[in-house]
Scaffold this active site. Sequence first.
Site, PDB file in Angstrom:
ATOM      1  N   ASN A  10      -2.442  52.367 -18.310  1.00  0.00           N
ATOM      2  CA  ASN A  10      -2.056  53.231 -17.181  1.00  0.00           C
ATOM      3  C   ASN A  10      -1.316  54.914 -18.118  1.00  0.00           C
ATOM      4  O   ASN A  10      -0.580  55.282 -18.916  1.00  0.00           O
ATOM      5  CB  ASN A  10      -0.210  52.483 -16.891  1.00  0.00           C
ATOM      6  CG  ASN A  10       0.330  53.776 -16.345  1.00  0.00           C
ATOM      7  OD1 ASN A  10      -0.233  54.372 -15.593  1.00  0.00           O
ATOM      8  ND2 ASN A  10       1.772  53.420 -16.295  1.00  0.00           N
ATOM      9  N   LYS A  12      -0.327  57.124 -16.771  1.00  0.00           N
ATOM     10  CA  LYS A  12       0.729  57.984 -15.786  1.00  0.00           C
ATOM     11  C   LYS A  12       0.050  59.652 -15.856  1.00  0.00           C
ATOM     12  O   LYS A  12      -0.536  59.880 -15.530  1.00  0.00           O
ATOM     13  CB  LYS A  12       2.278  58.284 -16.920  1.00  0.00           C
ATOM     14  CG  LYS A  12       2.473  56.755 -17.587  1.00  0.00           C
ATOM     15  CD  LYS A  12       3.780  56.534 -17.966  1.00  0.00           C
ATOM     16  CE  LYS A  12       4.070  54.560 -17.814  1.00  0.00           C
ATOM     17  NZ  LYS A  12       5.493  54.622 -18.176  1.00  0.00           N
ATOM     18  N   HIS A  96       5.392  50.809 -10.057  1.00  0.00           N
ATOM     19  CA  HIS A  96       5.812  50.912 -10.883  1.00  0.00           C
ATOM     20  C   HIS A  96       7.064  51.709 -11.039  1.00  0.00           C
ATOM     21  O   HIS A  96       7.300  51.684 -10.374  1.00  0.00           O
ATOM     22  CB  HIS A  96       4.655  52.539 -11.500  1.00  0.00           C
ATOM     23  CG  HIS A  96       4.988  52.378 -12.963  1.00  0.00           C
ATOM     24  ND1 HIS A  96       6.172  52.969 -13.134  1.00  0.00           N
ATOM     25  CD2 HIS A  96       4.695  51.981 -14.034  1.00  0.00           C
ATOM     26  CE1 HIS A  96       5.671  53.295 -14.749  1.00  0.00           C
ATOM     27  NE2 HIS A  96       5.142  52.152 -15.273  1.00  0.00           N
ATOM     28  N   GLU A  98       8.603  53.626 -12.433  1.00  0.00           N
ATOM     29  CA  GLU A  98       8.585  55.155 -12.012  1.00  0.00           C
ATOM     30  C   GLU A  98       8.898  55.654 -11.049  1.00  0.00           C
ATOM     31  O   GLU A  98       9.883  55.946 -10.672  1.00  0.00           O
ATOM     32  CB  GLU A  98       7.587  55.760 -12.930  1.00  0.00           C
ATOM     33  CG  GLU A  98       8.184  55.613 -14.541  1.00  0.00           C
ATOM     34  CD  GLU A  98       6.602  55.926 -14.889  1.00  0.00           C
ATOM     35  OE1 GLU A  98       6.202  56.100 -15.145  1.00  0.00           O
ATOM     36  OE2 GLU A  98       7.204  55.437 -16.387  1.00  0.00           O
ATOM     37  N   GLU A 168       7.475  44.176 -16.268  1.00  0.00           N
ATOM     38  CA  GLU A 168       7.489  45.160 -17.151  1.00  0.00           C
ATOM     39  C   GLU A 168       9.208  45.466 -17.056  1.00  0.00           C
ATOM     40  O   GLU A 168       9.718  46.570 -15.973  1.00  0.00           O
ATOM     41  CB  GLU A 168       7.341  46.775 -16.152  1.00  0.00           C
ATOM     42  CG  GLU A 168       5.663  46.260 -16.460  1.00  0.00           C
ATOM     43  CD  GLU A 168       5.086  48.048 -16.505  1.00  0.00           C
ATOM     44  OE1 GLU A 168       4.141  47.767 -17.770  1.00  0.00           O
ATOM     45  OE2 GLU A 168       5.482  48.458 -15.746  1.00  0.00           O
ATOM     46  N   GLY A 174       8.325  53.452 -22.535  1.00  0.00           N
ATOM     47  CA  GLY A 174       7.931  54.340 -22.824  1.00  0.00           C
ATOM     48  C   GLY A 174       9.326  54.893 -23.542  1.00  0.00           C
ATOM     49  O   GLY A 174      10.192  55.650 -23.777  1.00  0.00           O
ATOM     50  N   SER A 213       5.930  49.003 -23.660  1.00  0.00           N
ATOM     51  CA  SER A 213       6.494  49.557 -25.308  1.00  0.00           C
ATOM     52  C   SER A 213       4.973  48.796 -25.739  1.00  0.00           C
ATOM     53  O   SER A 213       5.924  48.498 -27.112  1.00  0.00           O
ATOM     54  CB  SER A 213       7.990  49.681 -26.003  1.00  0.00           C
ATOM     55  OG  SER A 213       8.982  50.873 -25.686  1.00  0.00           O
TER      56      SER A 213
HETATM   57  P1  PGA Z   1       4.786  52.234 -22.092  1.00  0.00           P
HETATM   58  O1  PGA Z   1       4.421  52.550 -20.445  1.00  0.00           O
HETATM   59  O2  PGA Z   1       3.473  51.113 -23.090  1.00  0.00           O
HETATM   60  O3  PGA Z   1       4.595  54.041 -22.737  1.00  0.00           O
HETATM   61  O4  PGA Z   1       6.237  51.807 -22.238  1.00  0.00           O
HETATM   62  C1  PGA Z   1       3.938  50.648 -19.928  1.00  0.00           C
HETATM   63  C2  PGA Z   1       3.831  51.480 -18.417  1.00  0.00           C
HETATM   64  O5  PGA Z   1       4.911  52.088 -17.950  1.00  0.00           O
HETATM   65  O6  PGA Z   1       2.954  51.097 -17.852  1.00  0.00           O
END
Ligand code: PGA
Length: 252
Positions: A10, A12, A96, A98, A168, A174, A213
Site C-alpha cells: 500500500n 499510500k 483503510h 486512514e 490492521e 505507521g 508496521s
Molecule cells: P504500515 O502501513 O506498514 O506503514 O504500518 C500499513 C497499512 O496502512 O496498510
Amino acid sequence: MMRQRLVAGNWKMFGNSARNQLLLEGLASQVATIGKLSCAVCVPFPYLYQARSVLAGSGVGWGAQNVSQQPKGAFTGEVSVSMLADFGCRYVIVGHSERRKLFHEDDQLVAAKAKAVLEQKMTPIVCIGESLDERERGVTEGVVSRQLGCVIKEIGIDGLLRSVVAYEPVWAIGTGKTATPEQAQRVHAYLRKLMSEQDAGVARHVTMLYGGSVKAANAAALFAMEDIDGGLIGGASLDLNEFMSICKAAVR
Ligand code: PGA
C-alpha cells in the site's frame, strides 16, 4: 478463490514517476524468483498506467487504494470501479483506517465499495481493525465483528471468497509498533470463527492479511501464524529490498 498466500503493498500518497519506475522494474524482475506467492502493489491513481505498463505479464498484480461506490456520473474528483477494471487492477483496498478516520468513511460506505469492486470482478482488500483506545477498553472483538458483519451483510458470506480481509490494528499502522504474532493471530482466529458460524467452508478458504508496521525483520514470525495468510504493507513496500524480503517470508 481459494485461500492464498498474498503480500500487497500500500504505497499510500507516496511516489513519483522516476522512483516508481525503479521500484516497479525491480519487483517485476525479482518476483519470479520467489515461488508460490501472490504479490501486488496498490498505487495512487495517477500511477496505475505506469504500474500496468511495467508489471503486465510479470506476475505482480496492481491495484488502487480507494474507489467510488457510485458506478458513474457527476461526481467530481471520484474514480469508478469500471475505470479501475479498465486499467487492469486486480485489487482495490477499501475501508483503510486512514479513509475511515480522516475521510469519515463508515461501515456502510465501506461495504458498498466492496460490493462495487466485486461487481467488476476485482478483489476488494477489506481493512478492519480497532484503535488503541478500543483495544484498551477491551472492545476489539466487538469492533472488528461490527466492521466485518457490515461487509458480509452487503456482499454475502460467499462474497468473502472473492475478497481479502486485512486485519490492521490502527495503533500498529505507521507507528513501528507491530502487533505481536500472538495478538494478531488471536484476532484472525476470532474473525475466522465468526465467519464459520455462517459457513465453515468459506471461513477455511478466506485469505486474511495482517497489516501494521510489517517489516522484513518481523514478517516471518507473523506469517507463520496459522490464520495469517500474508500481509498488507505500507511503509516497507516503498523499499524494494525490504518488500522483497517480506514477500519471501510469506512463502510457505
Ligand atoms: P504500515 O502501513 O506498514 O506503514 O504500518 C500499513 C497499512 O496502512 O496498510
